[in-house]
Design an enzyme around this catalytic site. Structure first.
Site, PDB file in Angstrom:
ATOM      1  N   ASP A  32       1.192  -1.302  -0.388  1.00  0.00           N
ATOM      2  CA  ASP A  32       0.029  -0.179  -0.108  1.00  0.00           C
ATOM      3  C   ASP A  32       0.884   1.326  -0.072  1.00  0.00           C
ATOM      4  O   ASP A  32       1.162   1.527   0.724  1.00  0.00           O
ATOM      5  CB  ASP A  32      -0.778   0.040   1.265  1.00  0.00           C
ATOM      6  CG  ASP A  32      -2.319   1.196   1.765  1.00  0.00           C
ATOM      7  OD1 ASP A  32      -2.781   1.093   1.934  1.00  0.00           O
ATOM      8  OD2 ASP A  32      -1.628   2.233   0.958  1.00  0.00           O
ATOM      9  N   MET A  33       0.871   2.567  -0.874  1.00  0.00           N
ATOM     10  CA  MET A  33       1.638   3.500  -1.428  1.00  0.00           C
ATOM     11  C   MET A  33       1.307   4.269   0.303  1.00  0.00           C
ATOM     12  O   MET A  33       0.321   4.221   0.393  1.00  0.00           O
ATOM     13  CB  MET A  33       1.274   3.685  -2.989  1.00  0.00           C
ATOM     14  CG  MET A  33       1.435   3.368  -3.781  1.00  0.00           C
ATOM     15  SD  MET A  33       3.220   2.721  -4.212  1.00  0.00           S
ATOM     16  CE  MET A  33       3.986   3.893  -4.929  1.00  0.00           C
ATOM     17  N   ASP A 126      -3.833   3.064  -4.975  1.00  0.00           N
ATOM     18  CA  ASP A 126      -2.925   2.220  -4.693  1.00  0.00           C
ATOM     19  C   ASP A 126      -2.301   1.165  -3.789  1.00  0.00           C
ATOM     20  O   ASP A 126      -1.540   1.397  -2.475  1.00  0.00           O
ATOM     21  CB  ASP A 126      -2.431   3.424  -3.971  1.00  0.00           C
ATOM     22  CG  ASP A 126      -3.085   3.582  -2.258  1.00  0.00           C
ATOM     23  OD1 ASP A 126      -3.939   2.789  -2.028  1.00  0.00           O
ATOM     24  OD2 ASP A 126      -1.746   4.129  -1.376  1.00  0.00           O
ATOM     25  N   GLU A 127      -2.457   0.089  -3.674  1.00  0.00           N
ATOM     26  CA  GLU A 127      -3.176  -0.933  -2.888  1.00  0.00           C
ATOM     27  C   GLU A 127      -3.799  -2.042  -3.883  1.00  0.00           C
ATOM     28  O   GLU A 127      -4.073  -2.574  -4.198  1.00  0.00           O
ATOM     29  CB  GLU A 127      -4.020  -1.004  -1.579  1.00  0.00           C
ATOM     30  CG  GLU A 127      -4.223  -1.997  -1.193  1.00  0.00           C
ATOM     31  CD  GLU A 127      -6.226  -1.314   0.068  1.00  0.00           C
ATOM     32  OE1 GLU A 127      -6.220  -2.288   0.963  1.00  0.00           O
ATOM     33  OE2 GLU A 127      -6.052  -0.523   0.079  1.00  0.00           O
TER      34      GLU A 127
HETATM   35  P1  TTP Z   1      -5.010   4.860   1.078  1.00  0.00           P
HETATM   36  O1  TTP Z   1      -4.208   4.175   0.718  1.00  0.00           O
HETATM   37  O2  TTP Z   1      -6.087   4.525   1.734  1.00  0.00           O
HETATM   38  O3  TTP Z   1      -4.347   5.872   2.002  1.00  0.00           O
HETATM   39  P2  TTP Z   1      -2.809   6.750   1.167  1.00  0.00           P
HETATM   40  O4  TTP Z   1      -2.381   5.976   0.592  1.00  0.00           O
HETATM   41  O5  TTP Z   1      -3.412   8.638   0.713  1.00  0.00           O
HETATM   42  O6  TTP Z   1      -2.177   7.000   2.965  1.00  0.00           O
HETATM   43  P3  TTP Z   1      -1.511   5.739   4.223  1.00  0.00           P
HETATM   44  O7  TTP Z   1      -0.776   6.060   4.270  1.00  0.00           O
HETATM   45  O8  TTP Z   1      -2.415   5.840   5.533  1.00  0.00           O
HETATM   46  O9  TTP Z   1      -2.241   4.740   3.053  1.00  0.00           O
HETATM   47  O10 TTP Z   1      -5.643   5.342  -0.109  1.00  0.00           O
HETATM   48  C1  TTP Z   1      -5.399   5.790  -1.121  1.00  0.00           C
HETATM   49  C2  TTP Z   1      -5.619   6.694  -1.941  1.00  0.00           C
HETATM   50  O11 TTP Z   1      -7.146   6.618  -2.455  1.00  0.00           O
HETATM   51  C3  TTP Z   1      -5.351   8.283  -1.018  1.00  0.00           C
HETATM   52  O12 TTP Z   1      -4.371   8.662  -1.174  1.00  0.00           O
HETATM   53  C4  TTP Z   1      -6.464   9.697  -2.060  1.00  0.00           C
HETATM   54  C5  TTP Z   1      -7.333   8.151  -1.939  1.00  0.00           C
HETATM   55  N1  TTP Z   1      -8.396   8.025  -0.836  1.00  0.00           N
HETATM   56  C6  TTP Z   1      -9.807   9.484  -1.277  1.00  0.00           C
HETATM   57  O13 TTP Z   1      -9.466  10.102  -2.132  1.00  0.00           O
HETATM   58  N2  TTP Z   1     -10.609   9.124  -0.831  1.00  0.00           N
HETATM   59  C7  TTP Z   1     -10.743   8.699   1.145  1.00  0.00           C
HETATM   60  O14 TTP Z   1     -11.689   8.495   2.210  1.00  0.00           O
HETATM   61  C8  TTP Z   1      -9.095   7.437   0.427  1.00  0.00           C
HETATM   62  C9  TTP Z   1      -9.044   7.401   2.324  1.00  0.00           C
HETATM   63  C10 TTP Z   1      -8.926   7.499  -0.065  1.00  0.00           C
HETATM   64 MG    MG Z   2      -1.952   4.158   0.740  1.00  0.00          MG
END
Ligand code: TTP
Ligand code: MG
Length: 383
Positions: A32-33, A126-127
């Site tokens: 997960d990025m 991103d996952e």
């Molecule tokens: P995530 O992997 O949940 O969050 P993240 O990568 O920003 O942070 P983390 O380091 O905790 O993994 O989500 C990936 C992308 O999806 C995030 O960058 C933006 C988008 N996203 C939204 O647009 N709305 C949301 O509510 C969430 C959770 C994510």
């Molecule tokens: Mg992420």
């Protein structure tokens, strides 16, 4: 000299294979990025690295899509209204999302993972999960495999990714989140239950805020509480969901990395000639809809992992309930059984004007590995 060098390398490799990750029943990786949208913005404009950065819309009721870790220290998080975020962190810089650019980097990221293992299941932009069982032996151990994945992602994207490795999808996912950002967490299967035990029930896969409230209401606060609960009691208190969570709490999760999932569904619904009332009246329509869906699934060479029932009331209110099967199906009887299991979850007092059954989370019938797994009880998919 050459000969001995080769011999030594072979021996070393054999020893490492024997002592490394090979002893795990499966090697599942979740990647997960970190702060993905924000990280891409910083990549393209490094001057943003040190400032709190929010990605999202500022107009009207805009929400934060994500923010960098500098901003998270102010208590800002995804899905928070932008006005709240800016109240908590007035000095933050706000940038609008650039989805096309995120997609571009996401494609590179997924390709890096695919180069490690073709058994990949992207979960979001991103996952992704990969089943690395077949390549784990090429590395001294799971930590080295995880490190290699992180390095390859960094080389290809110049971004950091958090990686979790364990023998199941659930534990790998919790592991990748454990040490964010830039984390690498290896949870050997024999340590998985202890790893999960102190965590709050919100870490149970599928437990959203409402479910967490329900779990708290019956006195379950940590995963250890769920693991230790009496199985009979938890089934009575929480139904199938309770059993599902208890399996997770015991780190039991044999769901395969599903490579062939496609975001499509096949449904059949009919507006009725006359409104109907009650479960008995609905049942024949579930039978005919399940038959129709099964026939169309078979024709298209697909199987559905998810089953959804839709009912529309005489006052045009649409209600849906859905569940995930542990094994994809194109069998009318299996679809019908799932639809019948969902029916008690509806409020059926009102007359109904439409009944529908849909198979979703479709997978191609191509001899995918999960088809060989034994059939298990369906588990509720909680949104
Ligand atoms: P995530 O992997 O949940 O969050 P993240 O990568 O920003 O942070 P983390 O380091 O905790 O993994 O989500 C990936 C992308 O999806 C995030 O960058 C933006 C988008 N996203 C939204 O647009 N709305 C949301 O509510 C969430 C959770 C994510
Ligand atoms: Mg992420």
């Amino acid at each position: 000299m050459e000969f001995w060098q080769i011999r030594f390398a072979d021996l070393l490799h054999a020893w490492l294979r024997y002592n490394g990750a090979m002893s795990w029943p499966r090697v599942i990786v979740h990647a997960d990025m970190d702060a993905f949208f924000a990280a891409v913005e910083i990549l393209d404009d490094p001057s943003l690295a040190a400032v709190p950065l929010l990605i999202g819309g500022t107009k009207g009721r805009g929400v934060v899509s994500t923010c960098n870790y500098v901003a998270r220290r102010f208590g800002v998080h995804s899905a928070m209204p932008m006005v709240t975020a800016l109240r908590r962190c007035p000095q933050a810089v706000v940038r609008p999302p650039r989805f096309a650019r995120y997609k571009e980097i996401s494609t590179v990221f997924m390709q890096v993972l695919r180069d490690f293992s073709p058994v990949i299941q992207p979960i979001s932009i991103d996952e992704a999960f990969i089943d690395a069982s077949d390549i784990a032996a090429d590395y001294p151990g799971p930590a080295e495999l995880g490190r290699a994945i992180k390095d390859a992602v960094r080389d290809a994207t110049a971004l950091t990714v958090s990686v979790g490795l364990s023998a199941s999808k659930y534990v790998a996912k919790v592991a990748s989140d454990h040490d964010k950002p830039d984390g690498l967490t290896v949870v050997p299967p024999e340590h998985a239950q202890a790893f999960l035990a102190p965590m709050p029930v919100s870490k149970l896969w599928g437990a959203g805020p409402k479910t967490v409230e329900r779990l708290h209401a019956v006195g379950l606060r940590t995963i250890a509480d769920v693991a230790a609960a009496d199985p009979g009691w938890i089934s009575t208190a929480l139904g199938r969901m309770g059993q599902h969570f208890q399996r997770l709490a015991h780190a039991l999760d044999d769901r395969p990395v599903a490579t062939h999932r496609v975001a499509k569904s096949i449904g059949h619904e009919r507006t009725l000639l006359e409104d109907i009332v009650g479960a008995e009246a609905v049942d024949p329509h579930l039978v005919s809809a399940s038959d129709a869906v099964a026939e169309r699934l078979k024709k298209s060479g697909k199987r559905a992992r998810g089953v959804r029932v839709k009912l529309k009331t005489a006052s045009f209110q649409i209600n849906t309930r859905q569940l995930t099967l542990d094994r994809p199906t194109d069998d009318a009887a299996v679809l019908l059984a799932a639809a019948r299991r969902l029916l008690p979850e509806f409020e059926l007092a009102e007359p109904l004007r439409l009944v529908g059954v849909t198979g979703y989370a479709l997978e191609a019938v191509d001899g995918a590995r999960q088809l060989e797994l034994p059939l298990k009880a369906a588990s509720q998919e909680i949104p």
